[in-house]
Design a protein around this motif. Structure first.
Motif, PDB file in Angstrom:
ATOM      1  N   TYR A 159      -4.818  10.703  -7.713  1.00  0.00           N
ATOM      2  CA  TYR A 159      -4.749  11.048  -6.287  1.00  0.00           C
ATOM      3  C   TYR A 159      -3.660  10.220  -5.602  1.00  0.00           C
ATOM      4  CZ  TYR A 159      -6.049  12.327  -1.587  1.00  0.00           C
ATOM      5  OH  TYR A 159      -6.009  12.825  -0.304  1.00  0.00           O
ATOM      6  N   LEU A 160      -3.614   8.937  -5.919  1.00  0.00           N
ATOM      7  CA  LEU A 160      -2.578   8.091  -5.325  1.00  0.00           C
ATOM      8  C   LEU A 160      -1.204   8.454  -5.874  1.00  0.00           C
ATOM      9  CD1 LEU A 160      -4.356   4.612  -5.315  1.00  0.00           C
ATOM     10  CD2 LEU A 160      -3.982   6.143  -3.379  1.00  0.00           C
ATOM     11  N   ARG A 161      -1.109   8.646  -7.168  1.00  0.00           N
ATOM     12  CA  ARG A 161       0.187   8.908  -7.784  1.00  0.00           C
ATOM     13  C   ARG A 161       0.794  10.228  -7.334  1.00  0.00           C
ATOM     14  NH1 ARG A 161       2.750  11.215 -12.099  1.00  0.00           N
ATOM     15  NH2 ARG A 161       0.921  12.502 -12.559  1.00  0.00           N
ATOM     16  N   LEU A 225       5.546 -10.243  -4.393  1.00  0.00           N
ATOM     17  CA  LEU A 225       4.793  -9.681  -5.511  1.00  0.00           C
ATOM     18  C   LEU A 225       4.456  -8.224  -5.242  1.00  0.00           C
ATOM     19  CD1 LEU A 225       3.333 -10.269  -8.233  1.00  0.00           C
ATOM     20  CD2 LEU A 225       1.287 -10.780  -6.869  1.00  0.00           C
ATOM     21  N   TRP A 226       4.048  -7.932  -4.013  1.00  0.00           N
ATOM     22  CA  TRP A 226       3.731  -6.551  -3.649  1.00  0.00           C
ATOM     23  C   TRP A 226       4.934  -5.640  -3.844  1.00  0.00           C
ATOM     24  CZ3 TRP A 226      -0.374  -3.592  -2.720  1.00  0.00           C
ATOM     25  CH2 TRP A 226      -0.156  -2.348  -2.134  1.00  0.00           C
ATOM     26  N   ALA A 227       6.087  -6.084  -3.398  1.00  0.00           N
ATOM     27  CA  ALA A 227       7.294  -5.260  -3.511  1.00  0.00           C
ATOM     28  C   ALA A 227       7.631  -4.954  -4.968  1.00  0.00           C
ATOM     29  CB  ALA A 227       8.471  -5.966  -2.836  1.00  0.00           C
ATOM     30  N   SER A 228       7.307  -5.876  -5.872  1.00  0.00           N
ATOM     31  CA  SER A 228       7.647  -5.673  -7.284  1.00  0.00           C
ATOM     32  C   SER A 228       6.723  -4.672  -7.973  1.00  0.00           C
ATOM     33  CB  SER A 228       7.635  -7.008  -8.028  1.00  0.00           C
ATOM     34  OG  SER A 228       6.320  -7.535  -8.092  1.00  0.00           O
ATOM     35  N   TRP A 229       5.504  -4.454  -7.412  1.00  0.00           N
ATOM     36  CA  TRP A 229       4.535  -3.564  -8.063  1.00  0.00           C
ATOM     37  C   TRP A 229       4.148  -2.364  -7.215  1.00  0.00           C
ATOM     38  CZ3 TRP A 229       4.231  -3.990 -12.983  1.00  0.00           C
ATOM     39  CH2 TRP A 229       4.395  -5.233 -13.595  1.00  0.00           C
ATOM     40  N   LYS A 230       4.682  -2.240  -6.036  1.00  0.00           N
ATOM     41  CA  LYS A 230       4.339  -1.128  -5.135  1.00  0.00           C
ATOM     42  C   LYS A 230       4.633   0.219  -5.802  1.00  0.00           C
ATOM     43  CE  LYS A 230       7.234  -0.465  -1.877  1.00  0.00           C
ATOM     44  NZ  LYS A 230       8.053  -0.710  -0.658  1.00  0.00           N
ATOM     45  N   GLY A 231       3.633   1.118  -5.741  1.00  0.00           N
ATOM     46  CA  GLY A 231       3.804   2.440  -6.327  1.00  0.00           C
ATOM     47  C   GLY A 231       3.697   2.450  -7.844  1.00  0.00           C
ATOM     48  N   LYS A 232       3.180   1.360  -8.425  1.00  0.00           N
ATOM     49  CA  LYS A 232       3.088   1.245  -9.878  1.00  0.00           C
ATOM     50  C   LYS A 232       1.637   0.997 -10.292  1.00  0.00           C
ATOM     51  CE  LYS A 232       7.801  -0.575 -10.116  1.00  0.00           C
ATOM     52  NZ  LYS A 232       8.664  -1.718 -10.514  1.00  0.00           N
ATOM     53  N   MET A 233       1.425   0.958 -11.597  1.00  0.00           N
ATOM     54  CA  MET A 233       0.083   0.788 -12.147  1.00  0.00           C
ATOM     55  C   MET A 233       0.072  -0.354 -13.157  1.00  0.00           C
ATOM     56  SD  MET A 233      -0.902   4.873 -12.556  1.00  0.00           S
ATOM     57  CE  MET A 233      -2.425   4.536 -13.443  1.00  0.00           C
ATOM     58  N   PRO A 234       0.247  -1.576 -12.707  1.00  0.00           N
ATOM     59  CA  PRO A 234       0.325  -2.700 -13.654  1.00  0.00           C
ATOM     60  C   PRO A 234      -0.971  -2.910 -14.426  1.00  0.00           C
ATOM     61  CG  PRO A 234       0.088  -3.499 -11.403  1.00  0.00           C
ATOM     62  CD  PRO A 234       0.352  -2.027 -11.312  1.00  0.00           C
TER      63      PRO A 234
END
Length: 242
Positions: A159-161, A225-234
């Motif tokens: 849903y998010l992706r 840290l947020w900017a490096s993982w925003k929109g991703k699924m670490p």
């Protein structure tokens, strides 16, 4: 910054709330009852408790809870019982994510809301090539059909992706994928990876709940840290899980 947490009374959600409070953040927790939460939450000025069943909250009500928050985290999961695994609501996590997103969009905001979803390393990120062996595909297919919580987690992340995507002006998200969850008292060394570094089915790593809580809290408070993982699924592993 104020963060709304749903699923905050769960084993991992508690760790997140404790981490946020330790950082001096304001926290609003939605939970069914206060019976099984730490007593000091009730007495902290920066912690407010909302007693409600998320399945019974509508968009207008949730929008009211979110209105003064800058971040939202879902730590919801199904109880490891027959009713939790196979009973209703079958789409607890997915429906909650949609509710949170609809409520954020209902409010509108000058700045986008951070939304963090706790998920699972057994769920693939379809934006990337996360290859599975034939055996893994067979097993995951069976799990998807036989254990409803797995497909619920998959649909919540999707849903998010797909529905929210990368360019929504009101919602920016991260889906955090721990591997096999274990209990530890203190935060230890851990690392985030873009994709799984081992098989969640045949060679799972370990992730402590307190490390998951710490990572989610850091995503909220650390803009870099947020900017490096925003929109991703670490994927998150304790050190030594490679």
């Amino acid at each position: 910054m104020k963060t709304l947490v749903v699923g905050g009374s769960g084993a991992t959600g508690r760790k997140l709330v404790e981490q946020l409070l330790a950082l001096g953040q304001e926290v609003k927790v939605i939970l069914r009852s206060t019976g099984n939460i730490p007593e000091h939450w009730k007495n902290k000025g920066n912690c407010s408790l909302v007693i409600a069943n998320i399945n019974e909250i509508g968009v207008e009500e949730m929008a009211g809870y979110i209105k003064d928050c800058q971040a939202v985290v879902s730590c919801l999961g199904h109880n490891m019982s027959m009713s939790g695994l196979f009973g209703k609501p079958r789409k607890l996590v997915r429906d909650a994510v949609q509710l949170l997103c609809d409520s954020i969009e209902r409010n509108g905001a000058d700045n986008p809301i951070k939304l963090v979803l706790m998920n699972t390393a057994g769920n693939r990120n379809k934006d990337l090539v996360e290859a599975l062996t034939f055996k893994e595909r067979i097993v995951i297919g069976l799990i998807r059909k036989l254990l409803p919580p797995h497909s619920d987690n998959e649909e919540a992340a999707e849903y998010l992706r797909v529905n929210i995507g990368q360019n929504n002006p009101l919602i920016k998200w991260v889906v955090l994928r721990p591997d096999s969850l274990i209990n530890e008292e203190k935060v230890t060394v851990y690392k985030l990876y873009t994709s799984p570094i081992r098989s969640a089915i045949f060679n799972p790593g370990k992730t402590s709940r307190v490390n998951v809580g710490h990572a989610m809290a850091q995503l909220i408070v650390d803009d870099e840290l947020w900017a490096s993982w925003k929109g991703k699924m670490p994927v998150i592993y304790n050190e030594g899980s490679r």
